[in-house]
Design a protein around this motif. Structure first.
Motif, PDB file in Angstrom:
ATOM      1  N   TYR A 135       2.398   0.447   2.369  1.00  0.00           N
ATOM      2  CA  TYR A 135       3.062   0.004   1.430  1.00  0.00           C
ATOM      3  C   TYR A 135       3.187   1.355   0.626  1.00  0.00           C
ATOM      4  O   TYR A 135       4.422   2.028   0.350  1.00  0.00           O
ATOM      5  CB  TYR A 135       2.559  -0.756   0.326  1.00  0.00           C
ATOM      6  CG  TYR A 135       3.360  -1.507  -0.802  1.00  0.00           C
ATOM      7  CD1 TYR A 135       4.094  -2.247  -0.605  1.00  0.00           C
ATOM      8  CD2 TYR A 135       3.284  -0.622  -2.039  1.00  0.00           C
ATOM      9  CE1 TYR A 135       5.139  -2.645  -1.846  1.00  0.00           C
ATOM     10  CE2 TYR A 135       3.966  -0.891  -3.249  1.00  0.00           C
ATOM     11  CZ  TYR A 135       5.089  -1.783  -3.230  1.00  0.00           C
ATOM     12  OH  TYR A 135       5.619  -2.306  -4.050  1.00  0.00           O
ATOM     13  N   GLN A 139       6.509   3.748  -0.278  1.00  0.00           N
ATOM     14  CA  GLN A 139       6.936   4.236  -1.456  1.00  0.00           C
ATOM     15  C   GLN A 139       7.030   5.833  -1.391  1.00  0.00           C
ATOM     16  O   GLN A 139       8.005   6.237  -2.060  1.00  0.00           O
ATOM     17  CB  GLN A 139       5.881   3.852  -2.525  1.00  0.00           C
ATOM     18  CG  GLN A 139       5.880   2.590  -3.025  1.00  0.00           C
ATOM     19  CD  GLN A 139       5.024   2.225  -4.361  1.00  0.00           C
ATOM     20  OE1 GLN A 139       3.860   2.850  -4.434  1.00  0.00           O
ATOM     21  NE2 GLN A 139       5.450   1.457  -5.181  1.00  0.00           N
ATOM     22  N   GLU A 140       6.240   6.475  -0.664  1.00  0.00           N
ATOM     23  CA  GLU A 140       6.332   8.141  -0.767  1.00  0.00           C
ATOM     24  C   GLU A 140       7.607   8.400  -0.072  1.00  0.00           C
ATOM     25  O   GLU A 140       8.153   9.380  -0.211  1.00  0.00           O
ATOM     26  CB  GLU A 140       5.111   8.554   0.091  1.00  0.00           C
ATOM     27  CG  GLU A 140       3.877   8.892  -0.831  1.00  0.00           C
ATOM     28  CD  GLU A 140       2.719   9.203   0.085  1.00  0.00           C
ATOM     29  OE1 GLU A 140       2.703   9.653   1.162  1.00  0.00           O
ATOM     30  OE2 GLU A 140       1.690   8.743  -0.510  1.00  0.00           O
ATOM     31  N   LYS A 144      12.544   1.576  -2.630  1.00  0.00           N
ATOM     32  CA  LYS A 144      12.320   0.884  -3.832  1.00  0.00           C
ATOM     33  C   LYS A 144      11.982  -0.723  -3.473  1.00  0.00           C
ATOM     34  O   LYS A 144      11.743  -1.177  -4.489  1.00  0.00           O
ATOM     35  CB  LYS A 144      13.666   1.086  -4.374  1.00  0.00           C
ATOM     36  CG  LYS A 144      14.328   2.449  -4.743  1.00  0.00           C
ATOM     37  CD  LYS A 144      13.409   3.264  -5.649  1.00  0.00           C
ATOM     38  CE  LYS A 144      13.924   4.398  -6.003  1.00  0.00           C
ATOM     39  NZ  LYS A 144      13.138   5.586  -5.160  1.00  0.00           N
ATOM     40  N   TYR A 201      -0.503  -1.318  -7.308  1.00  0.00           N
ATOM     41  CA  TYR A 201       1.019  -0.422  -7.470  1.00  0.00           C
ATOM     42  C   TYR A 201       1.755  -1.003  -8.643  1.00  0.00           C
ATOM     43  O   TYR A 201       2.784  -0.137  -8.681  1.00  0.00           O
ATOM     44  CB  TYR A 201       1.752  -0.228  -6.161  1.00  0.00           C
ATOM     45  CG  TYR A 201       0.904   0.289  -4.978  1.00  0.00           C
ATOM     46  CD1 TYR A 201       0.731   1.482  -4.720  1.00  0.00           C
ATOM     47  CD2 TYR A 201       0.465  -0.426  -4.007  1.00  0.00           C
ATOM     48  CE1 TYR A 201      -0.038   2.127  -3.956  1.00  0.00           C
ATOM     49  CE2 TYR A 201      -0.270  -0.170  -2.732  1.00  0.00           C
ATOM     50  CZ  TYR A 201      -0.669   1.285  -2.868  1.00  0.00           C
ATOM     51  OH  TYR A 201      -1.446   1.814  -1.769  1.00  0.00           O
ATOM     52  N   GLY A 205       7.967  -1.722  -7.863  1.00  0.00           N
ATOM     53  CA  GLY A 205       8.624  -1.957  -6.772  1.00  0.00           C
ATOM     54  C   GLY A 205       9.271  -3.255  -6.723  1.00  0.00           C
ATOM     55  O   GLY A 205       8.732  -4.036  -6.908  1.00  0.00           O
TER      56      GLY A 205
END
Ligand SMILES: O=C(O)C(=O)C[C@H](O)[C@H](O)CO
Length: 402
Positions: A135, A139-140, A144, A201, A205
């Motif tokens: 995940y 994200q990196e 989104k 996180y 997102g």
């Protein structure tokens, strides 16, 4: 203008794809995707034996008329084979029309409704910690919206989770692989995955999950309710949806948004789901649902009922489908999200493409047409290689939906 050639190209640059190429007397060509995972040659034959001969000599600009001719003219309506074949013709015709106009396809549909197309990809792991790492990696990369799937203790294989830690590829060579399934184990475990993602996180997102047709309506209602605190973007295909009325029960119990329809091939498969607002996202996509001409009809109907699009975009639909879908997504007013799993490198080489990815959003590019072509010489170096999707059995051996 006339169609002078209609060729079907079957190639396996990492996975099997069926492509229709139409050529006009002006030398303009268009391509369309006709890939039906595990049943590729059925669509190739439908096109070669029954559709291509009917196309030669026709005016490629008469897209609607050709669509109606192939749909009503076959007498035997709908079904994934017929609708994938019609879709390939439709996609190739839109490609030609846009090339002749010298415009990217989205301009012909009505122009861009947004700057970019939000796409989601898949973070999968054998356990929760591995899924959390994946995940973070997505994200990196800028995504989104991320779909999460993970292994379930006590179950050897789970939908969406690769065995070797590589990207997930369900189809296997030889006979279909047999996998096991336990609803109880899955339902008791999977909420912990979303809890862990949100705890680590946060809620920024978009979080998605695919149940892959495994539950009954009451089980799906239980899952939807249990995961409400984790604010999922969607819970996908909780129940096989041949019986559309079944979704009424799920809807009565949960506010978790529902996405359905990757196996649908016509507006009739989702009419009640949309009309009664039993779903929030319609997953039908170009290749399996009759191309741009038909998906546009589904999307317009969905817009009346507050249902947004969330097109299926697995790597088993060809880059031609992805390219055309991005044009569709850039235009469609009631857009939700587009799936983008990515492709093996050889597939991207066989299908040169104009699309780009920046910070979680894709753009189809400004090349005239849908922006995807096929390198036939390269395609010929990757012959068809039969592969099948798995089947699933309950712990007592009963066959269930995979
Ligand atoms: O992309 C998804 O959501 C899928 O469920 C992928 C399907 O299993 C796959 O496209 C079947 O060919």
């Amino acid at each position: 203008m006339k169609i002078v050639r209609a060729d079907v190209i079957v190639t396996c640059p990492g996975r099997n794809f069926v492509t229709l190429k139409l050529v006009t007397d002006d030398g303009v060509h268009g391509i369309g995707d006709a890939t039906l995972n595990g049943r590729e040659l059925a669509v190739a034959s439908y096109l070669r034996d029954h559709v291509c001969p009917l196309l030669v000599g026709r005016d490629p600009h008469r897209i609607e008329d050709i669509w109606q001719y192939l749909y009503k003219g076959a007498y035997w309506r709908r079904g994934p084979v017929t609708m994938s074949a019609i879709a390939a013709v439709d996609m190739a015709l839109w490609d030609i029309k846009a090339k002749v106009a010298g415009l990217p396809l989205y301009q012909l549909l009505g122009g861009a409704s947004r700057d970019g197309v939000m796409v989601y990809s898949h973070a999968t792991g054998r356990d929760i910690p591995e899924t959390l790492d994946r995940y973070a990696a997505y994200q990196e990369k800028g995504f989104k919206a991320i779909r999460v799937q993970c292994g379930v203790p006590g179950m050897e294989s789970v939908y969406g989770v690769s065995k070797g830690g590589d990207s997930y590829e369900p189809a296997t060579k030889g006979w279909p692989e047999e996998q096991g399934w336990s609803t109880e184990k899955y339902l008791n475990y999977v909420p912990k995955l979303f809890e862990a993602v949100r705890a680590k996180y946060g809620f920024d997102g978009h979080l998605l999950h695919d149940v892959h047709h495994r539950l009954t309506p009451i089980e799906a209602a239980r899952l939807g309710k249990a995961v409400e605190p984790y604010a999922l973007f969607w819970m996908e295909d909780p129940v096989a949806a041949e019986n559309q009325e079944a979704y009424r029960l799920i809807r009565q119990h949960t506010t978790t948004p529902i996405a359905v329809g990757e196996v649908f091939n016509s507006i009739w498969d989702c009419k009640l789901l949309i009309e009664e607002q039993l779903i929030d996202y319609i997953r039908a996509t170009l290749t399996h649902a009759g191309g741009i001409t038909h998906l546009r009809r589904i999307a317009d109907f969905a817009a009346l009922h507050h249902v947004r699009t969330g097109c299926h975009g697995p790597s088993d639909l060809s880059p031609a489908c992805m390219g055309a879908a991005l044009h569709f997504d850039l235009w469609v007013p009631n857009f939700g999200v587009q799936e983008y799993m990515g492709y093996p490198e050889p597939a991207l080489e066989v299908f040169p493409h104009a699309w780009s990815f920046t910070d979680g959003y894709m753009h189809p590019g400004e090349a005239p047409g849908h922006g995807v072509d096929i390198d036939e010489k390269l395609a010929a170096r990757f012959p068809y290689d039969p592969a099948y999707l798995p089947v699933a059995r309950l712990e007592d051996g009963t066959l269930t939906s995979w």
